[in-house]
Write a protein that holds these residues in place. Structure first.
Motif, short mmCIF file in Angstrom:
data_model
loop_
_atom_site.label_atom_id
_atom_site.label_comp_id
_atom_site.label_asym_id
_atom_site.label_seq_id
_atom_site.Cartn_x
_atom_site.Cartn_y
_atom_site.Cartn_z
N ASP A 221 -29.12 10.74 11.04
CA ASP A 221 -28.56 9.54 11.67
C ASP A 221 -29.51 8.83 12.62
OD1 ASP A 221 -28.62 11.40 13.71
OD2 ASP A 221 -26.53 11.12 14.32
N LYS B 224 -26.79 1.34 5.69
CA LYS B 224 -25.56 0.56 5.92
C LYS B 224 -24.35 1.42 5.55
CE LYS B 224 -27.86 -3.92 5.41
NZ LYS B 224 -27.97 -4.14 6.85
N GLU B 225 -23.49 0.95 4.67
CA GLU B 225 -22.30 1.73 4.29
C GLU B 225 -22.46 2.38 2.92
OE1 GLU B 225 -19.91 2.05 6.52
OE2 GLU B 225 -21.04 0.70 7.86
N VAL C 58 -24.11 10.22 6.58
CA VAL C 58 -25.11 10.63 7.57
C VAL C 58 -24.70 11.95 8.21
CG1 VAL C 58 -25.75 8.23 8.07
CG2 VAL C 58 -24.03 9.37 9.48
N ASN D 83 -32.87 5.05 9.59
CA ASN D 83 -32.16 5.39 8.36
C ASN D 83 -30.83 4.64 8.24
OD1 ASN D 83 -34.08 7.15 7.39
ND2 ASN D 83 -33.03 9.00 8.05
N THR D 84 -30.08 4.61 9.33
CA THR D 84 -28.75 3.99 9.26
C THR D 84 -28.84 2.48 9.06
OG1 THR D 84 -28.64 3.89 11.69
CG2 THR D 84 -27.68 5.82 10.63
#
Length: 369
Positions: free
Chosen positions: A296, A305-306, A310, A300-301
């Protein structure tokens, strides 16, 4: 406009994310009419994979010693770029950028792409870490323009230094694999293995991944693609961690088509890094519509996205549980390729970069913000 690319090991090559990015950016800039000269390291000649279209390359001496390789190379490459009349010197990564003062001494325009805050990873410590931090300081102080690959890095430079930067992410250049022979070569079956693509260096979270894999006791093989240099002790440690599990497969460095075939065939892609600039491996996995499980960290996030799941970075138990949960759900391949191709196009990124070059050349005195 003549632009020198300095900082990568060897292009074209898949030996690291910087090399992949610089190779594709150089070709796209050349196609847009920019005269590109890439300065490769002599120590990495064995990593060359093919040829670049319309991109000149120069071989610059670099000793095969971790502490001196990038440093000596970057100064020699800078001197050569100055002598050969580069209008702009574009440094890639903070370590090589520490030599930019030399370019500024000769009134050269300088652009730096920050491929990550490398000193945050365990690979670099002591003098090496201090040298990269020096590169960061001199970059924010003297570079004519600074490019970052993530919003979190842009925020970092703004809050710590009050320095404006340009967010130009890495791009993607992938085609569907024509051959899946790599599966047979390593005894794999489509949709029946876990995949991690990473250099075998500290900071990539490989210890966490292997410990989590051992803990969750799943039957599917874990395939780890990649290699490294200057860290033989760490490579031995990683392979020793997995020595009692015959389901962990280390493939070493693979060519682009083999890696693409693995992305397209994996049940789950796992990216456990502790620090990144922008993960090209995650970008490639998303292009392949491969279900993704990542640490996380913001880099990376932002990219995920969705489109995946994570886990808390460095948390073995959380990663083990997340792996078991995702595999029990038999995650379907979701359509992420369209978003990736739209938002991460190398021709578009090259167009933005070329425009920035022109604005830098038009700026007299001071750095460009």
């Amino acid at each position: 406009m003549k632009v020198a690319m300095i900082g990568h090991k060897m292009i074209p090559s898949r030996c690291g994310g910087v090399e992949v990015a610089v190779g594709h950016l150089s070709e796209s800039l050349s196609a847009a009419g920019v005269d590109i000269v890439a300065y490769n390291r002599s120590s990495d000649l064995d990593k060359k994979d093919g040829e670049l279209r319309n991109v000149e390359t120069r071989l610059v001496y670099a000793p095969r010693q971790k502490g001196l390789n990038a440093t000596i190379y970057s100064y020699l490459a800078t001197a050569r770029a100055i002598k050969e009349g580069a209008d702009i010197i574009h440094y890639h990564a903070l370590g090589p950028a520490a030599s930019l003062w030399m370019a500024k001494l000769f009134r050269k325009k300088v652009v730096v792409t920050v491929h990550g805050l490398n000193y945050k990873t365990p690979k670099w410590h002591g003098i090496g870490s201090l040298y990269i931090k020096f590169g960061e300081f001199i970059t924010q102080r003297f570079a004519d323009a600074v490019i970052v690959l993530s919003e979190s890095t842009r925020q970092y430079f703004s809050e710590k230094y009050g320095r404006a930067t340009f967010f130009f992410p890495n791009g993607i250049s992938m085609e569907k694999a024509d051959s899946y022979d790599v599966l047979e070569r390593f005894g794999l079956r489509a949709n029946s293995f876990l995949l991690c693509v990473s250099r075998l260096v500290p900071g990539k979270g490989l210890e966490t991944l292997i410990e989590a894999y051992k803990k969750c006791r799943i039957d599917l093989p874990l395939v780890i693609v990649g290699d490294s240099e200057f860290v033989d002790e760490f490579k031995h440690k990683i392979k020793s961690l997995a020595a009692d599990i015959d389901r962990v497969v280390f493939t070493g460095q693979l060519n682009k088509e083999d890696v693409t075939a693995l992305y397209q065939s994996a049940r789950l892609f796992i990216q456990p890094s502790e620090a990144e600039g922008m993960s090209l491996c995650l970008l490639e996995a998303l292009w392949a519509n491969c279900p993704c499980l990542v640490s996380d960290i913001p880099e990376n996030t932002e990219l995920l996205k969705e489109s995946g799941s994570v886990f808390p970075v460095g948390n073995v138990n959380a990663l083990s549980s997340a792996m078991q949960h995702m595999l029990s759900q038999c995650p379907a391949k979701t359509e992420t390729r369209q978003r990736i191709e739209r938002d991460y196009s190398w021709p578009n990124i090259a167009k933005m970069t070329a425009s920035l070059y022109e604005r830098v050349l038009d700026t007299n005195g001071g750095f460009f913000v």
